[in-house]
Design a protein around this motif. Sequence first.
Motif, PDB file in Angstrom:
ATOM      1  N   ASP A 181       0.812  -1.204   0.000  1.00 26.14           N
ATOM      2  CA  ASP A 181       0.000   0.000   0.000  1.00 26.14           C
ATOM      3  C   ASP A 181       0.858   1.273   0.000  1.00 26.14           C
ATOM      4  O   ASP A 181       1.974   1.307   0.493  1.00 26.14           O
ATOM      5  CB  ASP A 181      -0.958   0.012   1.194  1.00 26.14           C
ATOM      6  N   TYR A 182       0.285   2.306  -0.607  1.00 27.64           N
ATOM      7  CA  TYR A 182       0.883   3.640  -0.666  1.00 27.64           C
ATOM      8  C   TYR A 182       2.215   3.665  -1.404  1.00 27.64           C
ATOM      9  O   TYR A 182       3.157   4.355  -1.020  1.00 27.64           O
ATOM     10  CB  TYR A 182       1.001   4.254   0.735  1.00 27.64           C
ATOM     11  N   ASN A 183       2.299   2.879  -2.463  1.00 26.73           N
ATOM     12  CA  ASN A 183       3.363   2.975  -3.450  1.00 26.73           C
ATOM     13  C   ASN A 183       2.738   3.392  -4.782  1.00 26.73           C
ATOM     14  O   ASN A 183       1.648   2.928  -5.116  1.00 26.73           O
ATOM     15  CB  ASN A 183       4.077   1.631  -3.622  1.00 26.73           C
ATOM     16  N   PRO A 184       3.386   4.248  -5.569  1.00 24.67           N
ATOM     17  CA  PRO A 184       2.801   4.713  -6.836  1.00 24.67           C
ATOM     18  C   PRO A 184       2.915   3.660  -7.938  1.00 24.67           C
ATOM     19  O   PRO A 184       3.654   3.826  -8.904  1.00 24.67           O
ATOM     20  CB  PRO A 184       3.645   5.958  -7.149  1.00 24.67           C
ATOM     21  N   LEU A 185       2.150   2.580  -7.803  1.00 20.97           N
ATOM     22  CA  LEU A 185       2.251   1.470  -8.750  1.00 20.97           C
ATOM     23  C   LEU A 185       1.562   1.788 -10.073  1.00 20.97           C
ATOM     24  O   LEU A 185       2.087   1.499 -11.142  1.00 20.97           O
ATOM     25  CB  LEU A 185       1.638   0.210  -8.141  1.00 20.97           C
ATOM     26  N   GLY A 186       0.368   2.338 -10.014  1.00 27.64           N
ATOM     27  CA  GLY A 186      -0.395   2.574 -11.231  1.00 27.64           C
ATOM     28  C   GLY A 186      -1.017   1.293 -11.762  1.00 27.64           C
ATOM     29  O   GLY A 186      -0.752   0.189 -11.282  1.00 27.64           O
ATOM     30  N   ASP A 187      -1.836   1.433 -12.778  1.00 32.14           N
ATOM     31  CA  ASP A 187      -2.603   0.296 -13.296  1.00 32.14           C
ATOM     32  C   ASP A 187      -1.726  -0.799 -13.901  1.00 32.14           C
ATOM     33  O   ASP A 187      -1.986  -1.988 -13.711  1.00 32.14           O
ATOM     34  CB  ASP A 187      -3.604   0.783 -14.349  1.00 32.14           C
ATOM     35  N   HIS A 188      -0.698  -0.415 -14.650  1.00 31.39           N
ATOM     36  CA  HIS A 188       0.097  -1.423 -15.356  1.00 31.39           C
ATOM     37  C   HIS A 188       0.838  -2.331 -14.377  1.00 31.39           C
ATOM     38  O   HIS A 188       0.757  -3.567 -14.471  1.00 31.39           O
ATOM     39  CB  HIS A 188       1.099  -0.742 -16.287  1.00 31.39           C
ATOM     40  N   VAL A 189       1.563  -1.735 -13.421  1.00 32.43           N
ATOM     41  CA  VAL A 189       2.328  -2.543 -12.467  1.00 32.43           C
ATOM     42  C   VAL A 189       1.399  -3.348 -11.578  1.00 32.43           C
ATOM     43  O   VAL A 189       1.631  -4.535 -11.320  1.00 32.43           O
ATOM     44  CB  VAL A 189       3.240  -1.641 -11.616  1.00 32.43           C
ATOM     45  N   ALA A 190       0.331  -2.719 -11.098  1.00 32.57           N
ATOM     46  CA  ALA A 190      -0.597  -3.433 -10.228  1.00 32.57           C
ATOM     47  C   ALA A 190      -1.263  -4.591 -10.961  1.00 32.57           C
ATOM     48  O   ALA A 190      -1.498  -5.655 -10.389  1.00 32.57           O
ATOM     49  CB  ALA A 190      -1.651  -2.478  -9.686  1.00 32.57           C
ATOM     50  N   GLY A 191      -1.580  -4.392 -12.239  1.00 38.15           N
ATOM     51  CA  GLY A 191      -2.166  -5.474 -13.015  1.00 38.15           C
ATOM     52  C   GLY A 191      -1.211  -6.640 -13.158  1.00 38.15           C
ATOM     53  O   GLY A 191      -1.602  -7.805 -13.047  1.00 38.15           O
ATOM     54  N   MET A 192       0.059  -6.352 -13.391  1.00 37.57           N
ATOM     55  CA  MET A 192       1.048  -7.406 -13.497  1.00 37.57           C
ATOM     56  C   MET A 192       1.223  -8.133 -12.174  1.00 37.57           C
ATOM     57  O   MET A 192       1.320  -9.366 -12.116  1.00 37.57           O
ATOM     58  CB  MET A 192       2.388  -6.831 -13.941  1.00 37.57           C
ATOM     59  N   LEU A 193       1.246  -7.378 -11.086  1.00 38.55           N
ATOM     60  CA  LEU A 193       1.338  -7.992  -9.767  1.00 38.55           C
ATOM     61  C   LEU A 193       0.156  -8.928  -9.515  1.00 38.55           C
ATOM     62  O   LEU A 193       0.322 -10.044  -9.005  1.00 38.55           O
ATOM     63  CB  LEU A 193       1.366  -6.910  -8.681  1.00 38.55           C
ATOM     64  N   ALA A 194      -1.027  -8.481  -9.879  1.00 44.95           N
ATOM     65  CA  ALA A 194      -2.228  -9.280  -9.642  1.00 44.95           C
ATOM     66  C   ALA A 194      -2.165 -10.608 -10.380  1.00 44.95           C
ATOM     67  O   ALA A 194      -2.489 -11.664  -9.829  1.00 44.95           O
ATOM     68  CB  ALA A 194      -3.466  -8.496 -10.058  1.00 44.95           C
ATOM     69  N   GLY A 212      -2.719   4.059  -6.666  1.00 45.60           N
ATOM     70  CA  GLY A 212      -3.033   4.726  -7.916  1.00 45.60           C
ATOM     71  C   GLY A 212      -3.852   3.910  -8.884  1.00 45.60           C
ATOM     72  O   GLY A 212      -3.993   4.283 -10.048  1.00 45.60           O
ATOM     73  N   LEU A 213      -4.430   2.794  -8.429  1.00 53.22           N
ATOM     74  CA  LEU A 213      -5.307   2.020  -9.292  1.00 53.22           C
ATOM     75  C   LEU A 213      -6.621   2.763  -9.494  1.00 53.22           C
ATOM     76  O   LEU A 213      -7.073   3.493  -8.619  1.00 53.22           O
ATOM     77  CB  LEU A 213      -5.584   0.638  -8.697  1.00 53.22           C
ATOM     78  N   THR A 214      -7.231   2.539 -10.636  1.00 50.87           N
ATOM     79  CA  THR A 214      -8.500   3.180 -10.937  1.00 50.87           C
ATOM     80  C   THR A 214      -9.600   2.138 -11.043  1.00 50.87           C
ATOM     81  O   THR A 214      -9.337   0.936 -11.138  1.00 50.87           O
ATOM     82  CB  THR A 214      -8.423   3.946 -12.265  1.00 50.87           C
ATOM     83  N   ASN A 215     -10.842   2.609 -11.048  1.00 50.50           N
ATOM     84  CA  ASN A 215     -11.969   1.696 -11.227  1.00 50.50           C
ATOM     85  C   ASN A 215     -11.897   0.978 -12.566  1.00 50.50           C
ATOM     86  O   ASN A 215     -12.293  -0.176 -12.687  1.00 50.50           O
ATOM     87  CB  ASN A 215     -13.281   2.469 -11.136  1.00 50.50           C
ATOM     88  N   GLN A 216     -11.386   1.656 -13.566  1.00 53.19           N
ATOM     89  CA  GLN A 216     -11.269   1.025 -14.878  1.00 53.19           C
ATOM     90  C   GLN A 216     -10.349  -0.184 -14.821  1.00 53.19           C
ATOM     91  O   GLN A 216     -10.622  -1.224 -15.411  1.00 53.19           O
ATOM     92  CB  GLN A 216     -10.740   2.030 -15.898  1.00 53.19           C
ATOM     93  N   SER A 217      -9.260  -0.053 -14.063  1.00 53.74           N
ATOM     94  CA  SER A 217      -8.340  -1.183 -13.915  1.00 53.74           C
ATOM     95  C   SER A 217      -9.008  -2.330 -13.177  1.00 53.74           C
ATOM     96  O   SER A 217      -8.813  -3.498 -13.506  1.00 53.74           O
ATOM     97  CB  SER A 217      -7.092  -0.744 -13.148  1.00 53.74           C
ATOM     98  N   ALA A 218      -9.806  -1.996 -12.181  1.00 55.36           N
ATOM     99  CA  ALA A 218     -10.436  -3.041 -11.381  1.00 55.36           C
ATOM    100  C   ALA A 218     -11.533  -3.771 -12.134  1.00 55.36           C
ATOM    101  O   ALA A 218     -11.841  -4.921 -11.842  1.00 55.36           O
ATOM    102  CB  ALA A 218     -11.024  -2.434 -10.100  1.00 55.36           C
ATOM    103  N   GLN A 219     -12.128  -3.130 -13.137  1.00 53.40           N
ATOM    104  CA  GLN A 219     -13.257  -3.723 -13.832  1.00 53.40           C
ATOM    105  C   GLN A 219     -12.878  -4.410 -15.138  1.00 53.40           C
ATOM    106  O   GLN A 219     -13.609  -5.249 -15.627  1.00 53.40           O
ATOM    107  CB  GLN A 219     -14.300  -2.634 -14.122  1.00 53.40           C
ATOM    108  N   ASN A 220     -11.724  -4.041 -15.696  1.00 47.62           N
ATOM    109  CA  ASN A 220     -11.320  -4.593 -16.980  1.00 47.62           C
ATOM    110  C   ASN A 220     -10.287  -5.696 -16.816  1.00 47.62           C
ATOM    111  O   ASN A 220      -9.516  -5.694 -15.865  1.00 47.62           O
ATOM    112  CB  ASN A 220     -10.737  -3.490 -17.870  1.00 47.62           C
TER     113      ASN A 220
END
Length: 296
Positions: A181-194, A212-220
């Motif tokens: 938590d509280y690292n500037p991962l963004g959608d791309h890195v967080a998606g890869m981690l997931a 820095g994840l967005t709802n768009q990342s969570a839904q797509n």
Amino acid sequence: MLPSSIQISGEPLSGAEVRDICRGLRDNAVRLLSLRGCRLCDRDFGRICRALAGATSLAQLNLNLGVVSSPSRIKQLAEALRTNRSIQSLFLHGSPLTDAGLALLNPALALHPALVALDLGDCMLGDEAINLICGLLPPDGAKSGLKELTLSANPGITPKGWSRLAIAVAHSSQVRVLNLDYNPLGDHVAGMLAVAVASSRTLEVLDLEGTGLTNQSAQNSISPELQQQICDLLSEGEEEEEVAGGAVDTQEWGRGREPAAHQRGGSSWMCPSDPSSQMVLMTSGLGDSLLAETEM
């Protein structure tokens, strides 16, 4: 006498208090020592380190919020950990370790026979530190390693560093809780981690709050290209892995962590994964507070 706990927070420690702490450690009368945010001189810090080196009852050591504040203190702590055999949880959240400091501490961490929980949140770490931390997450079938790892609020770690960590976690047979938590991962890195951690057979919680994840990342769904990239990385050395047998009973290790309030609710996103596990990102509000969990 059963081992007890010593918990002092944000106070200057007197010489008498330090003597009592050292006596309790030497007498193996302390199971939990928490000096979170306490102020003490270098001499007294060294006395405590020497006492905890030989302590056999101490299971949890909390030095959060700047207690380990200099290279000399890092060296003293490392020397103590080389001798100590009982500490299971070590909390250093908010210590200015930097990559150089973790390099001093790492040999003792890697060889410690009991350590299963480590909090290095807000320790000013970068990619060099990640390379060392990956060594504390041995591959499936190898020696035991960390079950809980906290790396919150280390913005100096780059996407390349997080990628290396994701691969290490996917191969690990031990880690159950990973707090990023509280690292500037963004959608791309967080998606890869997931996607990567979905391959883990043991991971239960991945905390991505404030990354820095967005709802768009969570839904797509993750793109096929990214999925293939991760699969290629995970397949390296896969043929040499051995499945570790037997279940390991663990205690609750989270008491020393500097917590953030987690809010659950909203939408969820199922991540493509190994048939034996599922990764779910739970979104809250605008999507900047996420908690990922795996269900075995």
